[in-house]
Design a protein around this motif. Structure first.
Motif, PDB file in Angstrom:
ATOM      1  N   GLU B  93       0.623  10.946  -1.010  1.00  0.00           N
ATOM      2  CA  GLU B  93       1.665   9.934  -0.860  1.00  0.00           C
ATOM      3  C   GLU B  93       1.710   9.071   0.399  1.00  0.00           C
ATOM      4  OE1 GLU B  93       4.864  12.612  -3.393  1.00  0.00           O
ATOM      5  OE2 GLU B  93       5.211  12.285  -1.328  1.00  0.00           O
ATOM      6  N   ASP B  94       1.711   9.554   1.556  1.00  0.00           N
ATOM      7  CA  ASP B  94       1.761   8.975   2.827  1.00  0.00           C
ATOM      8  C   ASP B  94       0.789   7.874   2.822  1.00  0.00           C
ATOM      9  OD1 ASP B  94       4.254  10.022   3.553  1.00  0.00           O
ATOM     10  OD2 ASP B  94       3.292  11.486   5.037  1.00  0.00           O
ATOM     11  N   TYR B  95      -0.601   8.334   2.903  1.00  0.00           N
ATOM     12  CA  TYR B  95      -1.848   7.493   3.161  1.00  0.00           C
ATOM     13  C   TYR B  95      -1.902   6.503   1.890  1.00  0.00           C
ATOM     14  CZ  TYR B  95      -2.441   9.650   7.360  1.00  0.00           C
ATOM     15  OH  TYR B  95      -2.124  10.249   8.570  1.00  0.00           O
ATOM     16  N   ALA B  96      -1.655   6.708   0.696  1.00  0.00           N
ATOM     17  CA  ALA B  96      -1.623   5.671  -0.417  1.00  0.00           C
ATOM     18  C   ALA B  96      -0.679   4.577   0.071  1.00  0.00           C
ATOM     19  CB  ALA B  96      -1.236   6.469  -1.845  1.00  0.00           C
ATOM     20  N   MET B  97       0.701   4.828   0.349  1.00  0.00           N
ATOM     21  CA  MET B  97       1.847   3.872   0.865  1.00  0.00           C
ATOM     22  C   MET B  97       1.271   3.149   2.007  1.00  0.00           C
ATOM     23  SD  MET B  97       4.784   3.182  -0.014  1.00  0.00           S
ATOM     24  CE  MET B  97       5.757   2.024   0.707  1.00  0.00           C
ATOM     25  N   LEU B  98       0.620   3.897   2.835  1.00  0.00           N
ATOM     26  CA  LEU B  98       0.103   3.152   4.190  1.00  0.00           C
ATOM     27  C   LEU B  98      -0.947   2.006   3.800  1.00  0.00           C
ATOM     28  CD1 LEU B  98       0.094   2.673   7.275  1.00  0.00           C
ATOM     29  CD2 LEU B  98      -1.544   4.535   7.216  1.00  0.00           C
ATOM     30  N   GLN B  99      -1.969   2.376   2.839  1.00  0.00           N
ATOM     31  CA  GLN B  99      -3.040   1.549   2.383  1.00  0.00           C
ATOM     32  C   GLN B  99      -2.502   0.488   1.432  1.00  0.00           C
ATOM     33  OE1 GLN B  99      -5.711   0.882   2.944  1.00  0.00           O
ATOM     34  NE2 GLN B  99      -7.195   1.981   1.736  1.00  0.00           N
ATOM     35  N   HIS B 100      -1.291   0.514   0.800  1.00  0.00           N
ATOM     36  CA  HIS B 100      -1.082  -0.583   0.275  1.00  0.00           C
ATOM     37  C   HIS B 100      -0.121  -1.570   1.330  1.00  0.00           C
ATOM     38  CE1 HIS B 100      -0.550   0.095  -4.325  1.00  0.00           C
ATOM     39  NE2 HIS B 100      -0.811   1.261  -3.883  1.00  0.00           N
TER      40      HIS B 100
END
Lengths: 209, 372
Positions: B93-100
């Protein structure tokens, strides 16, 4: 005639050193005993004093630098080891222990070893049995039954001159263990653990996931 | 090839003044360092994760998001993300969010961490270190690559019909590197997935790094991701520069002598000859760094450690100026000239999205239908 590699580790600090003197006597007797059994010997002496700083550095950095690397390789690759230390505070010296602390855990597995120690008085002689023998048991080395202790009085021929017979008995025991074996440099199983050989293929690790 | 810096986020006293920066100062300093990295033309900034003093970086995605908001081109990464003790659902979740939020500028580097005590702080058992790394990463991949996940494992509660959100930007998960100092098993993991392998390359002699990379390359080919020289390799490195090399040595020596990792051991000169540490002029750094290729082959990412051991912010920023102005432009040109065409560039989100679209287009071509 097989040529055996005999590594000699001496932790003596002074020059001349009675520890080195004992190591040399043990070495000469072992070479002779090997010859009597039809083997030749190459002797490689590691004086730990020369690696004192590199050993301390290894504790800090985790890898052997310079000459220490080849000293460790020499011991790991030998067919037999003669290890001699002065007695410090009821045990082997810290320098001696540090060398075997940083030696690869499997480097001496199955290697015949002759143990020796020196001190000012014979009252320290059980260091051989109470400190050194357990250390080499931990390293899975094969220590010969006779370990040789030399106190100051032994060099003067004290105690009825029993040092020389003990040296010869110990050297004979070491030579008996070494001769007839496959040589480490001659297709013997590598004793050094290879971290790359232990890797489990990942598909195997994932089984059941 | 990408060039950048990585920080372990240590808060260390400056040995020349005895002063320890506050957490507040050091956190702001790291943000300033990251922004400076972009300003001088570096490609990557990677941040460590630790959960104990003297480190501050317990929450890398917070810091990286803050940096992402203040930069335009900088690739943001980690060094490393703890795959053993973090919940893979939260990493997903955290890194998918950061990627967006970062518009595709994020990748991450997995590691097992270097502190035994961290395991119980997160309810884990250090004896499970390796199986945790195996199971957690397998789940992380599924959470990113599969929309609806049914999953049962050993180390966390099962998932039923679970979808981690947000979904990876443009359907492509962040690229993953696996970082290691000494464990060949990590190189095997990277090779199995076709992920990148990052060799720490700071603490030990080059021969060790060479062996690890050679092993990874061989296993990458074995697992069918391409030829050995197409495997994705990153290296650490440690430099300190002044125009005059003796000035660099004199200035860096007290930091070296007191450094938490190797201080009070070998001399600066000994450590420089035994490991890739380079203290000297920019030209010396260029020559040494180009030499890395001789023992690892053509590689994709070079990160330097420049902000550790109590070095003051001003000094670190000066190091970045030298890297950006004098060192990296030469390295970029020289490495590019040497690299054969079939060796891939460092993976980026844009390139991975394009590759995915191309692969999809191939499977949807009309020829497939017309032969029926």
């Amino acid at each position: 005639m097989t040529t055996r590699t005999l590594a000699v580790v001496s932790a003596g600090l002074s020059t001349p050193s009675s520890t080195r003197l004992l190591a040399d006597r043990l070495t000469a007797a072992t070479v002779e005993a090997l010859r009597a059994r039809g083997d030749d010997a190459t002797v490689e002496v590691v004086e730990l004093r020369g690696h004192a700083r590199e050993l301390a550095d290894h504790l800090v950095t985790g890898f052997p630098a310079g000459g220490l690397r080849s000293a460790l390789d020499t011991v790991a690759g030998a067919d037999a080891l003669i290890a001699v230390t002065p007695v410090f505070a009821a045990s082997y010296s810290g320098l001696f222990k540090t060398f075997f602390d940083v030696l690869d855990a499997d480097a001496l597995a199955g290697t015949p070893v002759l143990l020796g120690a020196t001190a000012g008085s014979a009252r320290h002689s059980l260091v051989l049995e109470h400190a050194m023998r357990p250390l080499f048991a931990h390293l899975r080395a094969v220590a010969v039954p006779t370990a040789v202790f030399a106190a100051s009085e032994d060099w003067a021929g004290g105690d009825g001159g029993t040092l020389t017979p003990r040296i010869e008995r110990a050297a004979g025991e070491l030579a008996d263990l070494v001769s007839g074996r496959r040589s480490a440099g001659d297709g013997g199983a590598p004793r050094r653990s290879d971290p790359f050989a232990d890797v489990v293929p990942f598909d195997q690790l994932l089984r059941g996931q | 090839m990408q060039f950048g810096i990585f920080t372990v986020s240590d808060i260390t006293p400056d040995p020349t003044t005895g002063r320890t920066p506050s957490e507040a100062e050091r956190i702001q300093a790291v943000v300033a360092i990251a922004k400076k990295a972009e300003e001088v033309g570096l490609d990557v900034f990677a941040l460590g994760e630790h959960h104990n003093p003297p480190f501050f970086s317990s929450s890398p995605t917070t810091t990286l998001a803050y940096i992402a908001a203040q930069t335009q081109t900088l690739q943001l990464s980690t060094a490393t993300t703890l795959i053993t003790t973090n919940d893979p659902v939260k990493i997903a979740e955290d890194y998918a969010m950061l990627q967006h939020l970062a518009g595709g500028r994020v990748d991450l580097m997995m590691g097992r961490g270097n502190t035994g005590p961290v395991y119980p702080w997160f309810g884990k058992d250090i004896r499970d270190g390796l199986p945790l790394a195996v199971e957690n990463y397998a789940l992380l991949r599924r959470l990113w690559d599969t929309e609806v996940v049914d999953w049962t494992g050993k180390y966390r509660t099962p998932l039923q019909g679970f979808t981690s959100t947000p979904r990876p930007l443009e359907g492509v998960a962040p690229f993953v590197w696996h970082g290691s100092i000494r464990s060949p098993q990590i190189a095997e993991q990277a090779a199995f997935y076709g992920d990148g392998f990052f060799a720490n390359h700071i603490f030990w002699p080059p021969e060790h790094t060479a062996k690890m990379v050679e092993f990874y390359r061989g296993r990458y080919a074995h697992h069918g991701h391409g030829s050995a020289d197409q495997a994705i390799v990153g290296l650490g490195g440690q430099v300190f520069m002044r125009r005059n090399s003796q000035d660099a040595v004199n200035e860096f020596r007290p930091y070296f002598d007191e450094a938490p990792v190797y201080g009070h051991g070998p001399s600066l000169e000994e450590f420089s000859s035994e490991t890739p540490l380079t203290v000297g002029s920019p030209q010396q750094v260029i020559e040494r760094t180009l030499g890395f290729r001789d023992y690892v082959g053509d590689y994709q990412r070079q990160l330097f450690l420049v902000d550790h051991a109590g070095l003051p912010l001003k000094t670190v920023l000066e190091q970045l100026d030298l890297l950006g102005e004098e060192v990296v432009p030469v390295l970029r040109k020289e490495f590019a000239a040497l690299k054969p065409a079939h060796v891939p560039d460092a993976p980026t989100h844009a390139a991975r999205v394009a590759a995915r679209r191309a692969a999809q287009a191939r499977t949807e071509t009309p020829e497939g239908a017309s032969t029926r």
